[in-house]
Scaffold this motif. Sequence first.
Motif, PDB file in Angstrom:
ATOM      1  N   UNK A   1      22.253  16.838  27.495  1.00 56.13           N
ATOM      2  CA  UNK A   1      23.220  16.496  26.454  1.00 56.13           C
ATOM      3  C   UNK A   1      23.347  14.986  26.284  1.00 56.13           C
ATOM      4  N   UNK A   2      23.205  14.263  27.378  1.00 57.75           N
ATOM      5  CA  UNK A   2      23.285  12.803  27.283  1.00 57.75           C
ATOM      6  C   UNK A   2      22.106  12.248  26.487  1.00 57.75           C
ATOM      7  N   UNK A   3      20.923  12.811  26.723  1.00 56.46           N
ATOM      8  CA  UNK A   3      19.746  12.363  25.984  1.00 56.46           C
ATOM      9  C   UNK A   3      19.876  12.667  24.504  1.00 56.46           C
ATOM     10  N   UNK A   4      20.551  13.761  24.191  1.00 61.07           N
ATOM     11  CA  UNK A   4      20.746  14.123  22.783  1.00 61.07           C
ATOM     12  C   UNK A   4      21.854  13.302  22.141  1.00 61.07           C
ATOM     13  N   UNK A   5      22.635  12.611  22.957  1.00 61.65           N
ATOM     14  CA  UNK A   5      23.709  11.790  22.415  1.00 61.65           C
ATOM     15  C   UNK A   5      24.999  12.528  22.154  1.00 61.65           C
ATOM     16  N   UNK A   6      25.112  13.759  22.628  1.00 57.97           N
ATOM     17  CA  UNK A   6      26.324  14.554  22.379  1.00 57.97           C
ATOM     18  C   UNK A   6      27.318  14.498  23.534  1.00 57.97           C
ATOM     19  N   UNK A   7      26.935  13.856  24.623  1.00 57.85           N
ATOM     20  CA  UNK A   7      27.820  13.787  25.783  1.00 57.85           C
ATOM     21  C   UNK A   7      28.084  12.329  26.116  1.00 57.85           C
ATOM     22  N   UNK A   8      29.259  11.873  25.740  1.00 58.45           N
ATOM     23  CA  UNK A   8      29.633  10.492  25.951  1.00 58.45           C
ATOM     24  C   UNK A   8      31.126  10.407  26.306  1.00 58.45           C
ATOM     25  N   UNK A   9      31.522   9.299  26.859  1.00 61.54           N
ATOM     26  CA  UNK A   9      32.939   8.982  27.060  1.00 61.54           C
ATOM     27  C   UNK A   9      33.695   9.980  27.906  1.00 61.54           C
ATOM     28  N   UNK A  10      34.786  10.497  27.336  1.00 59.94           N
ATOM     29  CA  UNK A  10      35.687  11.383  28.064  1.00 59.94           C
ATOM     30  C   UNK A  10      34.977  12.669  28.476  1.00 59.94           C
TER      31      UNK A  10
END
Length: 270
Positions: free
Chosen positions: A128-137
């Motif tokens: 999810x981080x690589x896809x950019x959907x998992x960030x921040x909180x």
Amino acid sequence: MYEPGWRQDPQGKTRWSENGQWGDQVRDSSGGVYRDHHIPGTPPQMSAPRLPNAASPPRGGSSVIDELAEKNRQVWSDKGAGAVQQALGGMGTGGFVAILAGLAAMVFLFTIGSFVGAVALPIVAFVLYRKGTLRGVKLAVLGIVWFLCLATTLTTVDRFSGSGLPKEVEQAQAFLGLMGSDSISRICDEPYMTEQAKSAMAAKEQASDCAEAVGKIKQRLDESAFEDLSHLNMTKTDRGTYLLDDNPLGWREITISTQETYGILFHAIS
């Protein structure tokens, strides 16, 4: 002559009085009687008029509040406990087994879920981080959940695997590791060591007694050294003693045994 009857007390309540004293029975506006233990300190005057059309309270009777209190006491009495046992028995063996099986299944699923979460959550987070959907909180929350799953898994594994060491070795390691934090009186005054072991320790530290020896040990060793002692390797010999690996204390061999009250007893130190 003072006549018994309902009178208005200093609190403005309609209270029963007789023999020159206020009672604990109070009448409300609808005619109902209940007990009020906040009895006025000032006794009723003999000249205080009785209130008309007020029936006397039943002698020896109890109010609704008293009845409810008595029922509540009965619930938590032996009769109440017996009623609970009878209710549990009434569900039948099948129902009782079903409840136990459900609890066991919840524990099992929680344990398995913690293990799966500890393994799978980093993979999911990476994707999810690589896809950019998992960030921040969201990333922080997922990290906390993964940490909890990992901690639960490690605790479960440690609990069921055990260290594999003899009980006296585990207790001796724990004792050595805690020497840096325990008070001198607890180590020397309580029977963790025989007099022979105390004398040997004092001789090694060139001290006059056990307390002085422990004090010198604490002065020359830091916290990391005591942490190493809590994992000190011990090898049992044919004589029943334990050989020690190189350690900050300089001890080479100890004779130890377990005891019920204090857990560990040092017999000899060399």
